[in-house]
Design a protein around this motif. Structure first.
Motif, short mmCIF file in Angstrom:
data_model
loop_
_atom_site.label_atom_id
_atom_site.label_comp_id
_atom_site.label_asym_id
_atom_site.label_seq_id
_atom_site.Cartn_x
_atom_site.Cartn_y
_atom_site.Cartn_z
N LEU A 1 45.97 64.71 55.19
CA LEU A 1 47.35 65.15 55.02
C LEU A 1 47.96 64.62 53.73
O LEU A 1 48.71 65.33 53.04
N CYS A 2 47.61 63.38 53.37
CA CYS A 2 48.19 62.75 52.17
C CYS A 2 47.57 63.28 50.88
O CYS A 2 48.20 63.22 49.82
N ASN A 3 46.35 63.80 50.95
CA ASN A 3 45.64 64.19 49.73
C ASN A 3 45.39 65.69 49.62
O ASN A 3 44.68 66.13 48.72
N THR A 4 45.96 66.46 50.54
CA THR A 4 45.95 67.92 50.41
C THR A 4 47.18 68.34 49.62
O THR A 4 48.30 67.95 49.95
N CYS A 5 46.98 69.13 48.58
CA CYS A 5 48.11 69.52 47.72
C CYS A 5 49.20 70.22 48.51
O CYS A 5 50.39 69.96 48.31
N TYR A 6 48.81 71.11 49.41
CA TYR A 6 49.78 71.91 50.16
C TYR A 6 50.74 71.02 50.95
O TYR A 6 51.97 71.19 50.89
N THR A 7 50.22 70.05 51.70
CA THR A 7 51.07 69.18 52.52
C THR A 7 51.76 68.10 51.68
O THR A 7 52.93 67.79 51.90
N ALA A 8 51.05 67.52 50.71
CA ALA A 8 51.64 66.48 49.87
C ALA A 8 52.84 67.01 49.10
O ALA A 8 53.87 66.31 48.95
N ALA A 9 52.74 68.25 48.60
CA ALA A 9 53.85 68.83 47.83
C ALA A 9 55.05 69.14 48.72
O ALA A 9 56.20 68.88 48.34
N ARG A 10 54.80 69.66 49.91
CA ARG A 10 55.92 70.05 50.77
C ARG A 10 56.57 68.86 51.47
O ARG A 10 57.77 68.88 51.74
N PHE A 11 55.81 67.83 51.74
CA PHE A 11 56.41 66.59 52.27
C PHE A 11 57.03 65.74 51.15
O PHE A 11 57.83 64.86 51.43
N LYS A 12 56.62 66.00 49.89
CA LYS A 12 57.03 65.18 48.74
C LYS A 12 56.63 63.72 48.98
O LYS A 12 57.45 62.79 48.96
N LEU A 13 55.34 63.52 49.19
CA LEU A 13 54.83 62.22 49.60
C LEU A 13 54.93 61.15 48.52
O LEU A 13 54.66 59.98 48.80
#
Length: 520
Positions: free
Chosen positions: A244-256
């Motif tokens: 989750l932390c290193n997938t672009c799709y989720t990292a960008a939308r969560f703004k990790l």
């Protein structure tokens, strides 16, 4: 060699020759190479395999093997090479002799000559219209040879299928080649879905189960299946939290990269009801009861958090009962092996490693590639967080610009074209999610990273705007050439991807000024 008009007739001619295979260093080309190798071995065709990273190595390979290279045509083939006048024509010729040229002694003779001239001019106008139409058709045909939006591996697999020589291994390589095109944003989502449908029919044909026990056993040894899976990188070979932390799709939308983003991730995990202990351990070690419904749980919570594209169409492969890989897993692993940053390994060594990892007899190399891919993905997200938190992405007017400085952690991981391009695309996606400036959301990105400190060179890549447009073409290749010519910048346009160049670090400032002036 990897073009859409590769015909069965040419392969029949190839069977009687020693073939020179020049393979570009990308995953799709490697998959096409594997299919061709299988075909050549089946037909006992001799071949020489040469990896080429760019135009210079292509030229070198050509000069070394030029005695082996010949034009392969059949005697009854018509090359249909257009004549010079079919493309170029002097317009002044159409204007000559357009006036009255007679001596005018008799009225009847004048009328006759005038009628003849009118007929001649009418014929010339008709001929010119036909010539213009023919010229448009020829130029259109020439433009079709541009490599864009087509998987080389799928083209070669289609050739194998036409000759009834396609195998399940070949089908898997075609799937990996297509997935590579999708991962690297070289094809549109619509094109990807369409090609997935084509390959799905082949998967059903090759992997059906019969009542025959022996056949069922062979399917268990290697089985390809179509499925809807999660848009999470390497999650079945990693922990769910790391994925989750290193997938672009989720990292960008969560703004990790922000504290608020980290809190949203915790809320997301809480909404799914997954214990943190389970999420942070290896996926294979999670409770079976949780894994059975994991996809549905993640997809339901993702919809609540505005991530409605969490599920994607893909393929997986099983080797026996122990080894399972998604097509995207193999893409990232092979890409990491091919661009390995290890100092002791050469480009050829990396190519052989990556090529071998595609064979089911070399699963140890594939697992090594998965570990390298994890390192690459971690470094990518850490670099993105650093660039956004320190405001390294700046607007230069017609485009955004970001430069990685020497000494940046893991900066040498991004000196190769595919790795830097992947970082640039992910950085642009994350920037678009973080910025409130509407204009910046529509701009392309130019990114530079150190290539060779001793020689003072940097790698520069151009990425088109992050929009919903169906056009995936990149205009930066020609723009880079014009900017270099206009500013006398020392550049090397060696890569097959024209939007990636090498640039002298000393010329970076004037090159950017020229690019800004050109695109403004």
């Amino acid at each position: 060699m990897f073009v859409s008009d590769f015909r069965k007739e040419f392969y029949e001619v190839v069977q009687n020759q020693r073939v020179l295979l020049l393979v570009a260093l990308d995953v799709d080309a490697l998959c096409a190479c594997k299919i061709l190798q299988a075909l050549f071995q089946c037909d006992h065709v001799q071949y020489t395999l040469v990896p080429v990273s760019g135009w210079q190595e292509l030229e070198t390979a050509f000069l070394e093997h030029k005695e082996q290279i010949k034009l392969l045509i059949k005697q009854d083939d018509d090359l249909e090479v257009p004549a010079y006048d079919d493309i170029f024509r002097d317009e002044e010729e159409d204007e000559e002799h357009s006036g009255n040229t007679g001596d005018g002694s008799e009225p009847s003779e004048k009328r006759t000559r005038l009628e003849e001239e009118i007929v001649a001019q009418t014929m010339k106008r008709r001929e010119r219209r036909e010539w213009e139409a023919r010229r448009r058709d020829i130029l259109f045909d020439y433009e079709q040879y541009e490599y864009y939006g087509t998987s080389s591996a799928m083209v070669i697999f289609d050739l194998a299928w036409m000759m009834s020589k396609d195998l399940n291994d070949m089908l898997w390589w075609a799937i990996v080649g297509l997935t590579d095109q999708w991962v690297q944003d070289k094809i549109t989502q619509m094109k990807y879905v369409t090609d997935v449908g084509i390959l799905q029919r082949h998967v059903s044909r090759h992997n059906h189960r019969d009542e025959d026990e022996e056949n069922a056993l062979s399917v268990d040894c290697m089985r390809i299946s179509f499925e809807y899976d999660l848009r999470l990188v390497l999650y079945q070979h990693w922990s769910l939290h790391d994925s989750l932390c290193n997938t672009c799709y989720t990292a960008a939308r969560f703004k990790l990269w922000s504290v608020h983003g980290q809190k949203r991730l915790q809320e997301f995990l809480a909404d799914m009801g997954l214990p943190l202990k389970q999420v942070k351990q290896k996926f294979q070690s999670m409770d079976i009861s949780l894994k059975e419904n994991l996809r549905e749980m993640i997809e339901e919570s993702a919809n609540k958090f505005g991530m409605k594209d969490m599920r994607v169409q893909t393929f997986s492969i099983h080797f026996g009962f122990k080894h399972k890989f998604l097509a995207s897993d193999v893409v990232f692993a092979t890409m990491s092996l091919m661009e390995s940053p290890e100092k002791d390994s050469s480009g050829t060594d990396n190519f052989i490693q990556a090529l071998d990892s595609l064979s089911r007899s070399n699963l140890d190399k594939l697992y090594l590639g998965l570990e390298l891919a994890k390192r690459q993905l971690r470094a990518t997200q850490q670099t993105i967080a650093s660039c956004l938190c320190t405001n390294l992405v700046i607007s230069q007017g017609p485009f955004l610009y970001c430069s990685l400085m020497e000494g940046t952690p893991d900066v040498m991981l991004f000196s190769k074209p595919a790795s830097l391009s992947l970082l640039s695309r992910h950085l642009l996606k994350s920037f678009v999610c973080s910025t409130k400036n509407r204009r910046c959301k529509l701009l392309p990105l130019v990114m530079a990273a150190p290539l060779n400190v001793e020689q003072g060179t940097v790698t520069v890549v151009g990425i088109p705007p992050e929009t919903d447009s169906s056009d995936k073409k990149n205009f930066f290749g020609r723009a880079f050439e014009k900017a270099a010519e206009g500013t006398n910048s020392r550049t090397l346009h060696n890569y097959f991807d024209l939007s990636v160049i090498e640039l002298k670090a000393e010329d970076r400032s004037k090159f950017l000024d020229g690019l800004i002036s050109l695109l403004s």
